[in-house]
Design an enzyme around this catalytic site. Sequence first.
Site, PDB file in Angstrom:
ATOM      1  N   GLY A 340      16.342  62.760 101.702  1.00 11.40           N
ATOM      2  CA  GLY A 340      17.401  61.823 102.095  1.00 11.40           C
ATOM      3  C   GLY A 340      17.386  61.523 103.590  1.00 11.40           C
ATOM      4  N   GLU A 363      -2.817  38.978 110.900  1.00  9.65           N
ATOM      5  CA  GLU A 363      -4.247  38.928 111.288  1.00  9.65           C
ATOM      6  C   GLU A 363      -5.160  38.999 110.059  1.00  9.65           C
ATOM      7  OE1 GLU A 363      -5.450  40.355 114.995  1.00  9.65           O
ATOM      8  OE2 GLU A 363      -3.435  40.254 115.842  1.00  9.65           O
TER       9      GLU A 363
HETATM   10  N1  CAA Z   1     -15.852  35.946 111.472  1.00 12.39           N
HETATM   11  C1  CAA Z   1     -16.523  34.871 111.958  1.00 12.39           C
HETATM   12  N2  CAA Z   1     -16.579  33.692 111.317  1.00 12.39           N
HETATM   13  C2  CAA Z   1     -15.908  33.611 110.145  1.00 12.39           C
HETATM   14  C3  CAA Z   1     -15.200  34.677 109.589  1.00 12.39           C
HETATM   15  C4  CAA Z   1     -15.185  35.895 110.300  1.00 12.39           C
HETATM   16  N3  CAA Z   1     -14.522  36.966 109.863  1.00 12.39           N
HETATM   17  N4  CAA Z   1     -14.645  34.266 108.410  1.00 12.39           N
HETATM   18  C5  CAA Z   1     -15.001  32.988 108.247  1.00 12.39           C
HETATM   19  N5  CAA Z   1     -15.768  32.588 109.295  1.00 12.39           N
HETATM   20  C6  CAA Z   1     -16.377  31.299 109.543  1.00 12.39           C
HETATM   21  C7  CAA Z   1     -17.477  30.970 108.525  1.00 12.39           C
HETATM   22  O1  CAA Z   1     -18.703  31.541 108.923  1.00 12.39           O
HETATM   23  C8  CAA Z   1     -17.489  29.454 108.590  1.00 12.39           C
HETATM   24  O2  CAA Z   1     -18.134  29.071 109.792  1.00 12.39           O
HETATM   25  P1  CAA Z   1     -19.124  27.781 109.848  1.00 12.39           P
HETATM   26  O3  CAA Z   1     -18.406  26.650 109.202  1.00 12.39           O
HETATM   27  O4  CAA Z   1     -19.399  27.591 111.304  1.00 12.39           O
HETATM   28  O5  CAA Z   1     -20.334  28.167 109.066  1.00 12.39           O
HETATM   29  C9  CAA Z   1     -16.001  29.116 108.781  1.00 12.39           C
HETATM   30  O6  CAA Z   1     -15.404  30.289 109.339  1.00 12.39           O
HETATM   31  C10 CAA Z   1     -15.295  28.762 107.500  1.00 12.39           C
HETATM   32  O7  CAA Z   1     -15.454  29.858 106.620  1.00 12.39           O
HETATM   33  P2  CAA Z   1     -15.388  29.704 105.045  1.00 12.39           P
HETATM   34  O8  CAA Z   1     -16.253  28.550 104.613  1.00 12.39           O
HETATM   35  O9  CAA Z   1     -15.675  31.049 104.487  1.00 12.39           O
HETATM   36  O10 CAA Z   1     -13.860  29.239 104.865  1.00 12.39           O
HETATM   37  P3  CAA Z   1     -12.818  29.619 103.748  1.00 12.39           P
HETATM   38  O11 CAA Z   1     -11.707  28.659 103.886  1.00 12.39           O
HETATM   39  O12 CAA Z   1     -13.491  29.757 102.414  1.00 12.39           O
HETATM   40  O13 CAA Z   1     -12.350  31.105 104.173  1.00 12.39           O
HETATM   41  C11 CAA Z   1     -11.022  32.619 105.530  1.00 12.39           C
HETATM   42  C12 CAA Z   1     -11.902  31.363 105.466  1.00 12.39           C
HETATM   43  C13 CAA Z   1     -11.936  33.825 105.705  1.00 12.39           C
HETATM   44  C14 CAA Z   1     -10.162  32.802 104.314  1.00 12.39           C
HETATM   45  C15 CAA Z   1     -10.159  32.364 106.774  1.00 12.39           C
HETATM   46  O14 CAA Z   1      -9.358  31.211 106.580  1.00 12.39           O
HETATM   47  C16 CAA Z   1      -9.278  33.530 107.147  1.00 12.39           C
HETATM   48  O15 CAA Z   1      -9.739  34.485 107.777  1.00 12.39           O
HETATM   49  N6  CAA Z   1      -7.976  33.449 106.823  1.00 12.39           N
HETATM   50  C17 CAA Z   1      -6.991  34.375 107.308  1.00 12.39           C
HETATM   51  C18 CAA Z   1      -6.362  33.823 108.557  1.00 12.39           C
HETATM   52  C19 CAA Z   1      -5.769  34.875 109.409  1.00 12.39           C
HETATM   53  O16 CAA Z   1      -6.323  35.941 109.616  1.00 12.39           O
HETATM   54  N7  CAA Z   1      -4.621  34.532 109.979  1.00 12.39           N
HETATM   55  C20 CAA Z   1      -3.982  35.398 110.900  1.00 12.39           C
HETATM   56  C21 CAA Z   1      -3.071  34.599 111.786  1.00 12.39           C
HETATM   57  S1  CAA Z   1      -3.020  35.176 113.443  1.00 12.39           S
HETATM   58  C22 CAA Z   1      -1.987  36.503 113.458  1.00 12.39           C
HETATM   59  O17 CAA Z   1      -1.599  37.010 112.454  1.00 12.39           O
HETATM   60  C23 CAA Z   1      -1.678  36.998 114.807  1.00 12.39           C
HETATM   61  C24 CAA Z   1      -0.453  37.794 114.893  1.00 12.39           C
HETATM   62  O18 CAA Z   1       0.632  37.315 114.677  1.00 12.39           O
HETATM   63  C25 CAA Z   1      -0.496  39.202 115.259  1.00 12.39           C
END
Ligand code: CAA
Length: 380
Positions: A340, A363
């Site tokens: 508790g 993130e």
């Molecule tokens: N590292 C480097 N490049 C990456 C990557 C990574 N981890 N993930 C994707 N990419 C790149 C790909 O290589 C691609 O690059 P190119 O076009 O130059 O070849 C591009 O990004 C697009 O990737 P996808 O075709 O795979 O795109 P998708 O739409 O299918 O998927 C995703 C992308 C991985 C889902 C991406 O949108 C993602 O990471 N989403 C989550 C977003 C996120 O983390 N938001 C957090 C907000 S900030 C925050 O939270 C801060 C805070 O408050 C503390």
Amino acid sequence: MNFDFTDEQKMIQESAKDFAENEIAPTAVERDKNAEFPTEIVKKLGELGFMGMMVSPDYGGAGMDTISYVLAMIEISKIDASVGVIMSVNNSLVCWGLESYGSDYIKKKYLIPLAQGEMLGAFALSEPEAGSDATKQKTIADKDGDFYVVNGIKNWISNGLSADYHLVMATTDKEKGHKGISTLLIEKGTEGFGHGVKEDKLGIRSSDTCSLTFENCKVPVENLVWEEGKGFNFAMNTLNGGRIGIASQAIGIAEASLHAAIKYSRERKAFGQTISNFQGIQFMISDMAVKIDAAKMLTLKAAAFKDAGKPFFKEAAMAKLYSSKIAVECALDAIQIHGGYGYVREYLVERYLRDAKITEIYEGTSEIQKIVIARSLLKD
Ligand code: CAA
């Protein structure tokens, strides 16, 4: 493989621990309760070099490695995860991004005060309809002579109210999808730049989070970071390092939970003895310790890869996925051990659970980390 930290890394860890225990701890409970931003603490962190840890001294930073950053983040977050996220956003998402991709003008004008902790940064990617699906940016930046004119809304921006400089992802070419996204550095106070109310959050309540609004907000072209169309790559590359920061924040919370569980189980008596004598409690404590060590190994590995200049995005995703999961589990176990008393504010463990949960969301959610990991394993 060497498991020893260098003398410098140990010194940084020790100084973060001292600062956290002496300067952060005394106000942590009240700030959480009142959702009060730790302005003075952030200023002092800046003076000690903790706000631009990995930035070169040429740009006002402390010139430390990512391992040192992980160790400092763990110590700070162990005492107050709100301070941890403020520090993580400024270090990993803002300073690192500007040092890696900013022009000389941007580095001199903006990176130096950010790295010295005189100014605070925020990173604005998420939107009401672009959270996990981050390529669907609706914020627009139209070029008009020497300016970009920005219109749109950003959501869930950590440091949103307190930051002086915001890195804003916006679409500069609608035809090109994610290749048409660019990053602009926008100063607080720019005409047309507003913010929503401070979010009333479950945890990390002493950090501030809000939405940002842009209405015909004019941003000088010099404030473009990297190149037009590189904004999505900027965000992804930067978030990889950010995920190491959040993994470290989660480990700090997990360690705090373990320490609280050990302390309480040694003091609390039931059935004529301290509850630490019972195997049920011992099993929980050893499970917590093993999980924390595994999370540290993953996170330090990601940091070591980053420091060695190797690709580290999969390692960072693994570190964040696992560390955030075990942070929630350790906080829950610590509450269970407290019974508790764990459910009331008098003991700190209920805050650890509230603070831990966000590490599975921001993130990149845990599900997004799994996508990043799986894609890396399944690609040709
Ligand atoms: N590292 C480097 N490049 C990456 C990557 C990574 N981890 N993930 C994707 N990419 C790149 C790909 O290589 C691609 O690059 P190119 O076009 O130059 O070849 C591009 O990004 C697009 O990737 P996808 O075709 O795979 O795109 P998708 O739409 O299918 O998927 C995703 C992308 C991985 C889902 C991406 O949108 C993602 O990471 N989403 C989550 C977003 C996120 O983390 N938001 C957090 C907000 S900030 C925050 O939270 C801060 C805070 O408050 C503390």
